[in-house]
Design a protein around this motif. Structure first.
Motif, PDB file in Angstrom:
ATOM      1  N   PHE A 185      -0.853   4.601   2.112  1.00 34.70           N
ATOM      2  CA  PHE A 185       0.219   3.742   1.652  1.00 34.70           C
ATOM      3  C   PHE A 185       1.255   4.624   0.973  1.00 34.70           C
ATOM      4  O   PHE A 185       0.986   5.780   0.627  1.00 34.70           O
ATOM      5  N   ARG A 186       2.420   4.071   0.752  1.00 26.57           N
ATOM      6  CA  ARG A 186       3.436   4.791  -0.007  1.00 26.57           C
ATOM      7  C   ARG A 186       4.224   3.812  -0.861  1.00 26.57           C
ATOM      8  O   ARG A 186       4.313   2.622  -0.555  1.00 26.57           O
ATOM      9  N   GLN A 187       4.773   4.344  -1.938  1.00 27.48           N
ATOM     10  CA  GLN A 187       5.577   3.532  -2.842  1.00 27.48           C
ATOM     11  C   GLN A 187       6.785   4.321  -3.287  1.00 27.48           C
ATOM     12  O   GLN A 187       6.652   5.374  -3.924  1.00 27.48           O
ATOM     13  N   LYS A 215      10.338  -0.064  -5.361  1.00 33.92           N
ATOM     14  CA  LYS A 215       9.877  -0.832  -4.200  1.00 33.92           C
ATOM     15  C   LYS A 215       8.379  -1.071  -4.287  1.00 33.92           C
ATOM     16  O   LYS A 215       7.664  -0.404  -5.023  1.00 33.92           O
ATOM     17  N   GLU A 216       7.914  -2.048  -3.516  1.00 37.40           N
ATOM     18  CA  GLU A 216       6.489  -2.329  -3.474  1.00 37.40           C
ATOM     19  C   GLU A 216       5.763  -1.278  -2.635  1.00 37.40           C
ATOM     20  O   GLU A 216       6.348  -0.644  -1.757  1.00 37.40           O
ATOM     21  N   ARG A 217       4.493  -1.145  -2.914  1.00 34.42           N
ATOM     22  CA  ARG A 217       3.670  -0.245  -2.114  1.00 34.42           C
ATOM     23  C   ARG A 217       3.582  -0.791  -0.701  1.00 34.42           C
ATOM     24  O   ARG A 217       3.374  -1.990  -0.502  1.00 34.42           O
ATOM     25  N   GLU A 218       3.722   0.084   0.287  1.00 37.54           N
ATOM     26  CA  GLU A 218       3.704  -0.356   1.673  1.00 37.54           C
ATOM     27  C   GLU A 218       2.741   0.460   2.503  1.00 37.54           C
ATOM     28  O   GLU A 218       2.509   1.649   2.242  1.00 37.54           O
ATOM     29  N   PHE A 219       2.211  -0.194   3.515  1.00 41.10           N
ATOM     30  CA  PHE A 219       1.290   0.442   4.445  1.00 41.10           C
ATOM     31  C   PHE A 219       2.013   1.474   5.288  1.00 41.10           C
ATOM     32  O   PHE A 219       3.137   1.253   5.743  1.00 41.10           O
ATOM     33  N   VAL A 220       1.334   2.603   5.529  1.00 36.45           N
ATOM     34  CA  VAL A 220       1.894   3.654   6.368  1.00 36.45           C
ATOM     35  C   VAL A 220       1.064   3.855   7.636  1.00 36.45           C
ATOM     36  O   VAL A 220       1.576   3.803   8.749  1.00 36.45           O
ATOM     37  N   ALA A 245       2.650   1.918  10.652  1.00 36.13           N
ATOM     38  CA  ALA A 245       3.818   1.089  10.384  1.00 36.13           C
ATOM     39  C   ALA A 245       4.897   1.436  11.396  1.00 36.13           C
ATOM     40  O   ALA A 245       5.015   2.593  11.823  1.00 36.13           O
ATOM     41  N   SER A 303       7.907   1.883  10.984  1.00 31.44           N
ATOM     42  CA  SER A 303       8.864   2.847  10.452  1.00 31.44           C
ATOM     43  C   SER A 303       8.431   4.293  10.643  1.00 31.44           C
ATOM     44  O   SER A 303       9.266   5.208  10.554  1.00 31.44           O
ATOM     45  N   TYR A 353       2.740   8.984  -1.990  1.00 31.40           N
ATOM     46  CA  TYR A 353       1.817   8.619  -0.921  1.00 31.40           C
ATOM     47  C   TYR A 353       0.391   8.552  -1.472  1.00 31.40           C
ATOM     48  O   TYR A 353      -0.070   9.477  -2.137  1.00 31.40           O
TER      49      TYR A 353
END
Length: 116
Positions: free
Chosen positions: A37-39, A43-48, A61, A63, A94
């Protein structure tokens, strides 16, 4: 005591590459699916990316699809995230995440900064 330790972060120019590593101890690593994940700031933490316990299945993801590659070595209790063609939008902390049977563990994170 379970520990997940990320390493490999740093400062890189846009278009460059970094390889992150997540090293695990204190758990039966081969049972755990691993996620990155990354933040980014504000911003909110997002799946990578994710990889199953066997390493046979991966997911990304949108992106990062086509630019990042996740892999694992169960003999070394480690997961790698190869990041190519980095963009300023990839700048974030990350985190490595291990999940199995409702249990989840997190690492402390590693900073990735991509300059334009």
């Amino acid at each position: 005591q379970v520990q997940l330790v990320e390493s490999g972060g740093g400062l890189v120019q846009a278009g460059g590459s970094l390889r992150l590593s997540c090293s695990a101890s204190g758990l039966t690593f081969s049972r755990y699916g691993i996620n990155w994940f990354r933040q980014a700031p504000g911003k909110e933490r997002e799946f990578v990316a994710s990889i199953t316990s066997s390493g046979l299945l991966t997911n990304y993801a949108d992106s990062v699809k086509g630019r990042f590659t996740i892999s694992r070595d169960n003999a070394k209790n480690s997961v790698l995230l190869q990041m190519n063609s980095l963009k300023p939008g990839d700048t974030a902390v990350y985190y490595c995440n291990a999940r199995f049977a409702g249990t989840a563990y997190w690492g402390q994170g590693t900073q990735v900064t991509v300059s334009s």
